[in-house]
Each structure stands twice: as structure tokens, then as C-alpha cells.
Design a protein around this motif. Structure first.
Motif, PDB file in Angstrom:
ATOM      1  N   SER A   1       0.982  -1.497  -0.188  1.00  0.00           N
ATOM      2  CA  SER A   1      -0.114  -0.116  -0.017  1.00  0.00           C
ATOM      3  C   SER A   1       1.008   1.290  -0.083  1.00  0.00           C
ATOM      4  CB  SER A   1      -0.872  -0.056   1.129  1.00  0.00           C
ATOM      5  OG  SER A   1      -1.762   1.198   1.487  1.00  0.00           O
ATOM      6  N   GLU A   2       2.044   1.224   0.677  1.00  0.00           N
ATOM      7  CA  GLU A   2       2.860   2.491   0.716  1.00  0.00           C
ATOM      8  C   GLU A   2       3.536   2.363  -0.768  1.00  0.00           C
ATOM      9  OE1 GLU A   2       5.438   1.352   4.033  1.00  0.00           O
ATOM     10  OE2 GLU A   2       3.995   1.671   5.678  1.00  0.00           O
TER      11      GLU A   2
ATOM     12  N   SER B   1       2.222   1.662  -3.485  1.00  0.00           N
ATOM     13  CA  SER B   1       1.280   2.302  -4.434  1.00  0.00           C
ATOM     14  C   SER B   1       1.291   3.800  -4.152  1.00  0.00           C
ATOM     15  CB  SER B   1       0.071   1.918  -4.046  1.00  0.00           C
ATOM     16  OG  SER B   1      -0.225   0.487  -4.466  1.00  0.00           O
ATOM     17  N   GLU B   2       1.447   4.295  -3.092  1.00  0.00           N
ATOM     18  CA  GLU B   2       1.414   5.889  -2.743  1.00  0.00           C
ATOM     19  C   GLU B   2       2.655   6.569  -3.313  1.00  0.00           C
ATOM     20  OE1 GLU B   2      -1.134   7.500  -1.541  1.00  0.00           O
ATOM     21  OE2 GLU B   2      -2.361   5.872  -1.110  1.00  0.00           O
TER      22      GLU B   2
ATOM     23  N   LYS C   1       2.179   6.429  -6.975  1.00  0.00           N
ATOM     24  CA  LYS C   1       1.121   7.543  -7.752  1.00  0.00           C
ATOM     25  C   LYS C   1       1.868   8.686  -7.580  1.00  0.00           C
ATOM     26  CE  LYS C   1      -2.055   6.121  -4.626  1.00  0.00           C
ATOM     27  NZ  LYS C   1      -3.467   5.851  -4.153  1.00  0.00           N
TER      28      LYS C   1
ATOM     29  N   GLU D   1       6.055  15.066  -2.913  1.00  0.00           N
ATOM     30  CA  GLU D   1       5.114  13.680  -2.238  1.00  0.00           C
ATOM     31  C   GLU D   1       5.797  12.380  -2.375  1.00  0.00           C
ATOM     32  OE1 GLU D   1       1.548  12.723  -0.613  1.00  0.00           O
ATOM     33  OE2 GLU D   1       2.665  14.631  -0.595  1.00  0.00           O
TER      34      GLU D   1
ATOM     35  N   TRP E   1       6.656  10.009   0.858  1.00  0.00           N
ATOM     36  CA  TRP E   1       6.312   8.774   0.757  1.00  0.00           C
ATOM     37  C   TRP E   1       7.335   7.543   1.081  1.00  0.00           C
ATOM     38  CZ3 TRP E   1       2.123   6.347   2.715  1.00  0.00           C
ATOM     39  CH2 TRP E   1       0.786   7.202   2.852  1.00  0.00           C
TER      40      TRP E   1
ATOM     41  N   HIS F   1       7.921   5.344   4.266  1.00  0.00           N
ATOM     42  CA  HIS F   1       7.878   3.799   3.979  1.00  0.00           C
ATOM     43  C   HIS F   1       9.112   3.282   4.567  1.00  0.00           C
ATOM     44  CE1 HIS F   1       7.722  -0.108   1.909  1.00  0.00           C
ATOM     45  NE2 HIS F   1       8.903   0.278   1.188  1.00  0.00           N
TER      46      HIS F   1
END
Length: 244
Positions: free
Chosen positions: A204-205, A207-208, A211, A220, A224, A228
Motif C-alpha cells: 500500500s505504501e 502504491s502511494e 502514484k 510527495e 512517501w 515507508h
């Protein structure tokens, strides 16, 4: 008529020839015949000088590069980076089976990879962006299948490093190897087990991060990636504290 130097020898013979050429070139480099910053003879010159095929020369140069001796530069040639063999494994002293070693490695990764994520956001090509998201999909499939995820996790981080278009970031992770993705000692991974919830949180991290890179948002992406890796670092600090 085919040039004899372009005829590729059988695999076993080629391996022997490559090893011989690597040995000769290493000796020349280590003795300073070609100094750091100097350039190796051209591919054509080496084929004639050593009586080998171009394939053998290319494989020998690739081996020297993987060992940290040389760096090919497009359109310019192959240049010597170091003349000492020990430079090829700058992180060989880190014992990643120990918490202290994992902590050292994680603390090193955070600033390097946070900056790599920011650079990837600015420099990635469309194809490199696709590879980053493909790495996330591969991880997701492995998690669903209960498979080991360490190598795929590393592949995700390498894809980002490659997207910086600065080869040093990728070489950094290659030097660390799959040990850069620690698992042993995390409670949910004790005794060699796997935790899908742990892996899902990590992905999930991922993916951020991806993105943010795709959006071209370097700040950003950096944030992230740092979050992470720092969460992983904190897990290992907690483990060390509980063991004391």
C-alpha cells in the motif's frame, strides 16, 4: 566472408575466454597501467589484441562493471572507476542477519532512496513508470499466492532507482542485494513465516510512492518513500529495544 573475431565460441569455451580476459584486464587496472579515470582500449582493439570475439569482450566488460572496476559511457568508451578489488563490495561488512546490521542498512537507505523517488518523479520515462506499477502488481499477486516477496520488493525499489536515470542509485541497491529487504526478526515473519497483512501494508505504501512519481510530484514521492522506510526502521528499533 565472416570476420573471425565476430564468430561467437561455444558457451564453455566463451566462459573460459571471458575469465581470462577479465583476469588480464583486472591486472592491468590494479597495477595502474590504466589509471582511474583512464579509458580501456576500444572493443575492436581488444578483439585483435586478445584474439577473441566481440561477444567475449562485451561479457568481460560487463563482468568488470559488475565488480566496480569500470563504467561504460555511451559514445565515449569504457572508463576505469577503481583499481582495488575490495571496492566492488562496499557493503560487504554489513551483517544483515543481525539487527545492528539491518539498522545500519535501513538508516543508509532512507536518504538515498527518498531522493531517488523525488528524482524519478521528475525524470522517469513512460516505460519506466509502467515498470514501477508492474512491480507493484507482481507483489500483489505474490502476496495473494502466499509467496516470498523479498525479491519482488527489491525489484520495485530498483525500478524507482532506474527511473532516476542516474545509474548510481541502481548500483547502490545492487550492491546491497536482496538483503536490502529485511524480513527475519519481524514478529509476523518469525520462524520463516510470512504475513500477508504486513506485505499488504508495505505494498500500500509502494502504491502511494508510485502514484506520486506518476503525478510528477517529487516532494510527495520523497515524503512517501521516507515514511515507508522509516516505518520499517522503527520496527527494527523496537525489536532491538525489546531484546535488550
Amino acid at each position: 566472408m565472416t570476420d573471425a573475431q565476430d564468430v561467437t565460441p561455444p558457451p564453455r569455451e566463451r566462459k573460459t575466454l571471458v575469465q581470462g580476459l577479465v583476469g588480464d584486464l583486472c591486472k592491468i587496472i590494479e597495477e595502474g597501467v590504466i589509471p582511474v579515470g583512464g579509458k580501456l582500449p576500444s572493443e575492436a582493439t581488444l578483439t585483435v589484441q586478445y584474439g577473441v570475439s566481440r561477444t567475449v569482450v562485451r561479457e568481460a566488460v560487463a563482468a568488470l562493471r559488475s565488480q566496480g572496476y569500470v563504467e561504460p559511457r555511451q559514445g565515449a568508451g569504457v572508463f576505469v572507476l577503481a583499481n582495488r578489488a575490495e571496492l566492488k563490495q562496499p557493503f560487504g561488512g554489513i551483517d544483515l542477519k543481525k539487527l545492528s546490521g539491518v539498522l545500519e542498512m535501513m538508516e543508509l537507505r532512507i536518504p538515498v532512496e527518498a531522493e531517488a523517488a523525488a528524482l524519478a518523479a521528475a525524470r522517469r520515462s513512460p516505460a519506466q513508470e509502467v515498470v514501477i506499477f508492474e512491480a507493484i502488481d507482481a507483489l500483489e499477486n505474490a502476496i495473494a499466492g502466499g509467496q516470498d516477496t523479498a525479491k519482488l520488493d527489491l525489484a520495485f525499489h530498483v525500478a524507482i532507482a532506474r527511473a532516476t536515470n542516474n545509474p548510481r542509485f541502481e548500483l547502490f541497491l545492487e550492491a546491497l542485494g536482496v538483503g536490502a529487504i529485511p524480513r527475519v526478526g519481524v514478529s509476523s515473519y518469525d520462524a520463516g513465516g510470512r504475513s500477508s497483512s504486513y506485505d499488504k501494508q508495505l505494498n500500500s505504501e509502494h502504491s502511494e510512492i508510485a502514484k506520486a512519481i506518476a503525478a510528477g510530484d517529487g516532494a510527495e514521492a520523497r515524503s512517501w518513500m521516507r515514511k515507508h522506510l522509516e516505518s520499517g526502521l522503527q520496527r527494527y528499533r523496537d525489536l532491538r529495544a525489546s531484546a535488550e
